[in-house]
Design a protein around this motif. Sequence first.
Motif, PDB file in Angstrom:
ATOM      1  N   ARG A 192       2.233   3.610  -7.056  1.00 23.17           N
ATOM      2  CA  ARG A 192       3.290   5.311  -7.209  1.00 23.17           C
ATOM      3  C   ARG A 192       4.232   4.797  -6.639  1.00 23.17           C
ATOM      4  O   ARG A 192       5.069   4.823  -6.992  1.00 23.17           O
ATOM      5  N   LEU A 193       3.958   3.991  -5.686  1.00 23.32           N
ATOM      6  CA  LEU A 193       5.346   3.906  -4.320  1.00 23.32           C
ATOM      7  C   LEU A 193       6.301   3.592  -5.001  1.00 23.32           C
ATOM      8  O   LEU A 193       7.819   3.935  -4.401  1.00 23.32           O
ATOM      9  N   SER A 213      -2.433  -1.575  -3.866  1.00 21.33           N
ATOM     10  CA  SER A 213      -3.688  -0.371  -3.490  1.00 21.33           C
ATOM     11  C   SER A 213      -2.347   0.016  -5.456  1.00 21.33           C
ATOM     12  O   SER A 213      -1.726   1.106  -5.326  1.00 21.33           O
ATOM     13  N   THR A 239       0.382  -1.125  -0.144  1.00 20.59           N
ATOM     14  CA  THR A 239      -0.054   0.226  -0.077  1.00 20.59           C
ATOM     15  C   THR A 239       0.720   0.782   0.074  1.00 20.59           C
ATOM     16  O   THR A 239       2.210   1.173   0.608  1.00 20.59           O
ATOM     17  N   GLY A 240       0.016   2.023  -0.077  1.00 23.22           N
ATOM     18  CA  GLY A 240       0.712   3.284   0.202  1.00 23.22           C
ATOM     19  C   GLY A 240       1.121   4.750   0.913  1.00 23.22           C
ATOM     20  O   GLY A 240       1.472   5.409   0.215  1.00 23.22           O
ATOM     21  N   ALA A 241       2.710   3.601   1.657  1.00 28.43           N
ATOM     22  CA  ALA A 241       2.890   3.938   2.383  1.00 28.43           C
ATOM     23  C   ALA A 241       4.379   4.240   2.050  1.00 28.43           C
ATOM     24  O   ALA A 241       5.004   3.211   0.598  1.00 28.43           O
ATOM     25  N   SER A 242       5.421   5.082   1.945  1.00 29.06           N
ATOM     26  CA  SER A 242       6.870   5.344   1.379  1.00 29.06           C
ATOM     27  C   SER A 242       7.852   3.980   2.042  1.00 29.06           C
ATOM     28  O   SER A 242       6.721   3.539   3.491  1.00 29.06           O
ATOM     29  N   SER A 263      -0.016   1.639   4.323  1.00 27.30           N
ATOM     30  CA  SER A 263      -0.470   3.118   5.102  1.00 27.30           C
ATOM     31  C   SER A 263      -1.346   3.404   5.924  1.00 27.30           C
ATOM     32  O   SER A 263      -1.887   2.362   7.016  1.00 27.30           O
ATOM     33  N   MET A 264      -1.425   4.767   6.028  1.00 31.88           N
ATOM     34  CA  MET A 264      -2.044   5.293   7.604  1.00 31.88           C
ATOM     35  C   MET A 264      -3.585   4.642   7.298  1.00 31.88           C
ATOM     36  O   MET A 264      -4.528   4.043   8.492  1.00 31.88           O
ATOM     37  N   LYS A 265      -3.928   4.985   6.278  1.00 32.57           N
ATOM     38  CA  LYS A 265      -5.391   4.807   5.573  1.00 32.57           C
ATOM     39  C   LYS A 265      -6.086   3.481   5.684  1.00 32.57           C
ATOM     40  O   LYS A 265      -6.642   2.977   6.215  1.00 32.57           O
ATOM     41  N   THR A 266      -4.364   2.538   4.607  1.00 26.29           N
ATOM     42  CA  THR A 266      -5.146   1.158   5.535  1.00 26.29           C
ATOM     43  C   THR A 266      -5.239   0.545   6.380  1.00 26.29           C
ATOM     44  O   THR A 266      -6.276  -0.582   7.374  1.00 26.29           O
ATOM     45  N   ASP A 293       7.885   5.408  -7.698  1.00 27.64           N
ATOM     46  CA  ASP A 293       8.402   7.024  -7.370  1.00 27.64           C
ATOM     47  C   ASP A 293       9.485   6.495  -6.762  1.00 27.64           C
ATOM     48  O   ASP A 293      10.606   7.254  -6.902  1.00 27.64           O
ATOM     49  N   TYR A 317      -1.652   3.379  -4.751  1.00 36.11           N
ATOM     50  CA  TYR A 317      -0.977   3.888  -3.952  1.00 36.11           C
ATOM     51  C   TYR A 317       0.381   3.260  -3.863  1.00 36.11           C
ATOM     52  O   TYR A 317       1.716   3.840  -4.005  1.00 36.11           O
ATOM     53  N   GLY A 318       0.082   2.159  -3.673  1.00 37.09           N
ATOM     54  CA  GLY A 318       1.279   1.250  -3.689  1.00 37.09           C
ATOM     55  C   GLY A 318       2.193   0.848  -5.218  1.00 37.09           C
ATOM     56  O   GLY A 318       3.428   1.140  -4.615  1.00 37.09           O
ATOM     57  N   ARG A 373       4.115   2.198   8.335  1.00 38.83           N
ATOM     58  CA  ARG A 373       5.288   3.377   8.714  1.00 38.83           C
ATOM     59  C   ARG A 373       4.228   5.075   8.302  1.00 38.83           C
ATOM     60  O   ARG A 373       3.561   4.743   7.447  1.00 38.83           O
ATOM     61  N   GLU A 374       4.622   5.851   9.261  1.00 40.03           N
ATOM     62  CA  GLU A 374       4.377   6.835   9.372  1.00 40.03           C
ATOM     63  C   GLU A 374       5.239   7.821  10.952  1.00 40.03           C
ATOM     64  O   GLU A 374       5.472   7.096  11.319  1.00 40.03           O
TER      65      GLU A 374
HETATM   66  C1  LIG Z   1       4.715   9.763  -1.765  1.00 36.73           C
HETATM   67  C2  LIG Z   1       4.228   9.797  -0.985  1.00 36.73           C
HETATM   68  C3  LIG Z   1       4.494   9.418   0.221  1.00 36.73           C
HETATM   69  C4  LIG Z   1       3.518   9.061   0.895  1.00 36.73           C
HETATM   70  N1  LIG Z   1       3.603   8.106   2.132  1.00 36.73           N
HETATM   71  C5  LIG Z   1       3.326   8.045   3.321  1.00 36.73           C
HETATM   72  C6  LIG Z   1       3.808   6.810   4.713  1.00 36.73           C
HETATM   73  O1  LIG Z   1       4.769   6.983   4.405  1.00 36.73           O
HETATM   74  N2  LIG Z   1       2.244   6.766   5.320  1.00 36.73           N
HETATM   75  C7  LIG Z   1       0.911   6.904   4.689  1.00 36.73           C
HETATM   76  O2  LIG Z   1       0.844   6.277   6.047  1.00 36.73           O
HETATM   77  N3  LIG Z   1       0.440   7.456   3.925  1.00 36.73           N
HETATM   78  C8  LIG Z   1       1.946   7.511   2.859  1.00 36.73           C
HETATM   79  N4  LIG Z   1       1.685   8.496   1.470  1.00 36.73           N
HETATM   80  C9  LIG Z   1      -0.260   9.015   1.804  1.00 36.73           C
HETATM   81  C10 LIG Z   1      -0.920   7.734   0.937  1.00 36.73           C
HETATM   82  O3  LIG Z   1      -0.599   7.039   0.136  1.00 36.73           O
HETATM   83  C11 LIG Z   1      -2.755   8.001   0.864  1.00 36.73           C
HETATM   84  O4  LIG Z   1      -3.119   7.954   2.521  1.00 36.73           O
HETATM   85  C12 LIG Z   1      -3.007   7.202   0.062  1.00 36.73           C
HETATM   86  O5  LIG Z   1      -4.845   7.309  -0.262  1.00 36.73           O
HETATM   87  C13 LIG Z   1      -3.037   5.826   1.072  1.00 36.73           C
HETATM   88  O6  LIG Z   1      -3.721   4.661  -0.058  1.00 36.73           O
HETATM   89  P1  LIG Z   1      -3.605   3.023   0.092  1.00 36.73           P
HETATM   90  O7  LIG Z   1      -3.425   2.782   1.621  1.00 36.73           O
HETATM   91  O8  LIG Z   1      -5.052   2.382  -0.524  1.00 36.73           O
HETATM   92  O9  LIG Z   1      -2.362   2.883  -0.505  1.00 36.73           O
HETATM   93  C14 LIG Z   1       2.244   9.114   0.926  1.00 36.73           C
HETATM   94  C15 LIG Z   1       1.988   9.664  -0.095  1.00 36.73           C
HETATM   95  C16 LIG Z   1       2.901   9.521  -1.597  1.00 36.73           C
HETATM   96  C17 LIG Z   1       2.052  10.374  -2.450  1.00 36.73           C
END
Ligand SMILES: Cc1cc2nc3c(=O)[nH]c(=O)nc-3n(C[C@H](O)[C@H](O)[C@H](O)COP(=O)(O)O)c2cc1C
Length: 200
Positions: free
Chosen positions: A42-43, A37, A10-13, A102-105, A46, A39-40, A137-138
């Motif tokens: 995308r990361l 996901s 998922t979309g955390a770093s 991610s914190m969202k997931t 990235d 954002y997963g 990770r946050e």
């Molecule tokens: C470059 C980048 C870095 C991010 N890093 C984090 C992170 O480290 N932790 C986190 O919880 N969200 C991070 N986010 C935000 C999540 O990607 C965002 O909340 C997203 O909606 C998560 O969706 P998902 O859980 O479906 O992947 C980051 C977003 C971007 C674009």
Amino acid sequence: MTRSIAVAVTGASGAIYAVRTLAALLETGAQLEVIYSDYGRRLLLDELGPDAKPDRLVELLVARYGDGVQRGRMTMHSNKDLGAPLASGSHRCDAMVIVPCSMKTLAGVAHGLSRNLVERAADVMLKEKRRLVIVPREAPMSLPQLKNMVLCAEAGAMILPAMPAFYQMPKSLDDLADFMTGKILSALGLPHELYPRWGS
Ligand SMILES: Cc1cc2nc3c(=O)[nH]c(=O)nc-3n(C[C@H](O)[C@H](O)[C@H](O)COP(=O)(O)O)c2cc1C
């Protein structure tokens, strides 16, 4: 018996943790069911560059981690597909790891929302009392984020924060990723030699 493990990215770093975990699990001979996901995805791009396209990821894993990575053992699922086998408790899947999470997931899992396949598959792990490893990770973390980790832990998940240690004297980012991945494999009950044991 071959172990079947779900891996959600998922979309955390921390994309490096995801690819190292996928490679190490493939090296054990496990059968993987992988969900990214949006954002997963995308990361991955990235943080690791254009070669980290999810549909070509096995090539990157072999190039980075060698021929021990077994091809043909990774099935990908759309995060939108709530009809995938992983969405059902009757499907044989031994364990799941969300790396990075991610914190969202995390929030979605903590509250049993099942809005997508990552959240639903995690919910299935919890209700079936199977191993669910969450690698959040946050930094810093808000109170709701901390409470969501507690909710997941109370429901039976293992919270394994992306917090590599430094006592093994890491020389590279790969050493740090190996450490985290070793922790994940240990949490899944799989043997590994990704870092030296303390005292050995
Ligand atoms: C470059 C980048 C870095 C991010 N890093 C984090 C992170 O480290 N932790 C986190 O919880 N969200 C991070 N986010 C935000 C999540 O990607 C965002 O909340 C997203 O909606 C998560 O969706 P998902 O859980 O479906 O992947 C980051 C977003 C971007 C674009």
